[in-house]
Motif scaffolding. Structure first.
Motif, PDB file in Angstrom:
ATOM      1  N   LEU A  71     -41.555 -14.984 -20.614  1.00  0.00           N
ATOM      2  CA  LEU A  71     -41.531 -15.535 -21.960  1.00  0.00           C
ATOM      3  C   LEU A  71     -40.490 -14.807 -22.808  1.00  0.00           C
ATOM      4  N   GLU A  72     -40.446 -13.478 -22.720  1.00  0.00           N
ATOM      5  CA  GLU A  72     -39.448 -12.710 -23.456  1.00  0.00           C
ATOM      6  C   GLU A  72     -38.041 -13.128 -23.055  1.00  0.00           C
ATOM      7  N   HIS A  73     -37.844 -13.340 -21.768  1.00  0.00           N
ATOM      8  CA  HIS A  73     -36.537 -13.748 -21.246  1.00  0.00           C
ATOM      9  C   HIS A  73     -36.125 -15.100 -21.823  1.00  0.00           C
ATOM     10  N   ALA A  90     -28.263  -8.398 -20.060  1.00  0.00           N
ATOM     11  CA  ALA A  90     -29.651  -8.533 -20.524  1.00  0.00           C
ATOM     12  C   ALA A  90     -30.440  -9.470 -19.625  1.00  0.00           C
ATOM     13  N   TYR A  91     -29.821 -10.590 -19.234  1.00  0.00           N
ATOM     14  CA  TYR A  91     -30.513 -11.533 -18.361  1.00  0.00           C
ATOM     15  C   TYR A  91     -30.790 -10.912 -16.992  1.00  0.00           C
ATOM     16  N   LEU A  92     -29.849 -10.130 -16.501  1.00  0.00           N
ATOM     17  CA  LEU A  92     -30.056  -9.455 -15.219  1.00  0.00           C
ATOM     18  C   LEU A  92     -31.231  -8.487 -15.321  1.00  0.00           C
ATOM     19  N   ASP A  93     -31.301  -7.752 -16.412  1.00  0.00           N
ATOM     20  CA  ASP A  93     -32.419  -6.823 -16.609  1.00  0.00           C
ATOM     21  C   ASP A  93     -33.741  -7.568 -16.648  1.00  0.00           C
ATOM     22  N   HIS A  94     -33.765  -8.726 -17.302  1.00  0.00           N
ATOM     23  CA  HIS A  94     -34.986  -9.532 -17.338  1.00  0.00           C
ATOM     24  C   HIS A  94     -35.401  -9.951 -15.928  1.00  0.00           C
ATOM     25  N   HIS A  95     -34.446 -10.416 -15.149  1.00  0.00           N
ATOM     26  CA  HIS A  95     -34.762 -10.848 -13.786  1.00  0.00           C
ATOM     27  C   HIS A  95     -35.321  -9.693 -12.961  1.00  0.00           C
ATOM     28  N   ARG A  96     -34.738  -8.520 -13.130  1.00  0.00           N
ATOM     29  CA  ARG A  96     -35.234  -7.348 -12.401  1.00  0.00           C
ATOM     30  C   ARG A  96     -36.673  -7.016 -12.806  1.00  0.00           C
ATOM     31  N   ARG A  97     -36.971  -7.109 -14.088  1.00  0.00           N
ATOM     32  CA  ARG A  97     -38.326  -6.807 -14.567  1.00  0.00           C
ATOM     33  C   ARG A  97     -39.321  -7.860 -14.091  1.00  0.00           C
ATOM     34  N   LEU A 112     -23.366 -17.156 -22.733  1.00  0.00           N
ATOM     35  CA  LEU A 112     -23.068 -16.057 -21.810  1.00  0.00           C
ATOM     36  C   LEU A 112     -21.842 -15.254 -22.218  1.00  0.00           C
ATOM     37  N   THR A 113     -21.078 -15.762 -23.184  1.00  0.00           N
ATOM     38  CA  THR A 113     -19.918 -15.012 -23.660  1.00  0.00           C
ATOM     39  C   THR A 113     -20.320 -13.988 -24.724  1.00  0.00           C
ATOM     40  N   LEU A 114     -21.573 -14.040 -25.189  1.00  0.00           N
ATOM     41  CA  LEU A 114     -22.032 -13.063 -26.168  1.00  0.00           C
ATOM     42  C   LEU A 114     -22.127 -11.692 -25.508  1.00  0.00           C
ATOM     43  N   ASP A 115     -21.722 -10.664 -26.227  1.00  0.00           N
ATOM     44  CA  ASP A 115     -21.704  -9.317 -25.682  1.00  0.00           C
ATOM     45  C   ASP A 115     -23.081  -8.910 -25.156  1.00  0.00           C
ATOM     46  N   GLY A 116     -23.087  -8.439 -23.909  1.00  0.00           N
ATOM     47  CA  GLY A 116     -24.306  -7.916 -23.319  1.00  0.00           C
ATOM     48  C   GLY A 116     -25.289  -8.938 -22.814  1.00  0.00           C
ATOM     49  N   ARG A 117     -24.986 -10.225 -22.985  1.00  0.00           N
ATOM     50  CA  ARG A 117     -25.936 -11.262 -22.594  1.00  0.00           C
ATOM     51  C   ARG A 117     -26.155 -11.305 -21.075  1.00  0.00           C
ATOM     52  N   PRO A 118     -25.103 -11.335 -20.236  1.00  0.00           N
ATOM     53  CA  PRO A 118     -25.348 -11.356 -18.787  1.00  0.00           C
ATOM     54  C   PRO A 118     -26.140 -10.139 -18.315  1.00  0.00           C
TER      55      PRO A 118
END
Length: 256
Positions: A223-225, A198-205, A190-196
């Motif tokens: 699966l992509e998530h 990206a995960y939020l976007d996946h949850h929204r989708r 989760l410390t990787l840039d943009g990771r949180p």
């Protein structure tokens, strides 16, 4: 006959054996504080095991404070006092399931859970999922750890899928995700840039697909998530020590 002092035989993970070998080098003085370990590739060759087993062992020793990982450089011995690392702790880490094993289980189960949730969810299920995504959005914006709310969303899907066996399986996986090996690896990812974000976007989708009752899209996005979560941990390999990009692409295609 007097009882013999025999101990139960335990099957140990390969990475636990790697841990024991590295600790043996530390105990014997072959490795001292500040010494750099051979690279992952060198250890893989020297020990005759898969790269993932080496990676898991190094990460476990890092979690325990024995090793320190320096990005782009390698792993170094951080301390040699092993009094705080009893065998029981190492054995527990070996039997609780590594983060990579947890991801294998999640990849097997959660896409179908997402598909079923889209087809069987109730209005109350949707309300709870929306609340979870909203809470995650707030935490991402506030730069607060999203680990708990992230897991909550996945468990809400499991509860909405309408299959008690799958729900029970996710409860087991969830319990393994409370252990410190998983927590440490997930925190690092989760410390990787943009990771949180990206995960939020996946949850929204995923939520959007579930709201539409689109089981196929829910499964595909889940699966992509999970594949991106896996990528944040480093490559996951199979029993033969291989996990190719071709296999990942095939997995994506299989869900679509």
């Amino acid at each position: 006959m007097n009882a013999l002092p025999l101990q139960p035989i335990q099957t140990r993970k390969i990475y636990a054996e790697v841990i024991e070998q590295i600790l043996g080098l530390v105990r014997s003085g072959h490795l001292r504080v500040g010494d750099q370990l051979p690279s992952e590739g060198q250890l893989t060759s020297l020990l005759g095991v898969s790269r993932s087993s080496v990676r898991e062992a190094l990460k476990a020793l890092e979690v325990l404070g024995i090793l320190e990982s320096r990005t782009g450089v390698g792993s170094f011995v951080a301390q040699t006092s092993l009094a705080d690392v009893p065998f029981q702790v190492l054995n527990q880490m070996a039997v609780e399931g590594s983060p990579w094993e947890i991801m294998e289980a999640r990849l097997a189960l959660e896409p179908i859970i997402a598909r079923l949730a889209a087809l069987r969810r109730t209005d109350e299920d949707l309300r709870r999922m929306r609340e979870s995504v909203d809470k995650m959005s707030t935490q991402v914006a506030d730069h607060v750890s999203t680990m708990d709310v992230d897991l909550q969303f996945h468990m809400l899907l499991a509860q909405a899928c309408g299959n008690l066996v799958l729900t029970d399986c996710m409860h087991l996986i969830s319990s393994r995700m409370q252990h410190r090996f998983w927590q440490a690896v997930k925190h690092t990812s989760l410390t990787l840039d943009g990771r949180p974000e990206a995960y939020l976007d996946h949850h929204r989708r995923i939520l959007s697909a579930i709201e539409r009752g689109d089981g196929q899209q829910s499964e595909t996005v889940m699966l992509e998530h999970l594949l991106e979560v896996e990528a944040g941990f480093g490559p996951v390999v199979d029993a033969k020590g291989k996990r190719s990009s071709k296999g990942t692409r095939a997995a994506k295609g299989g869900a679509a």
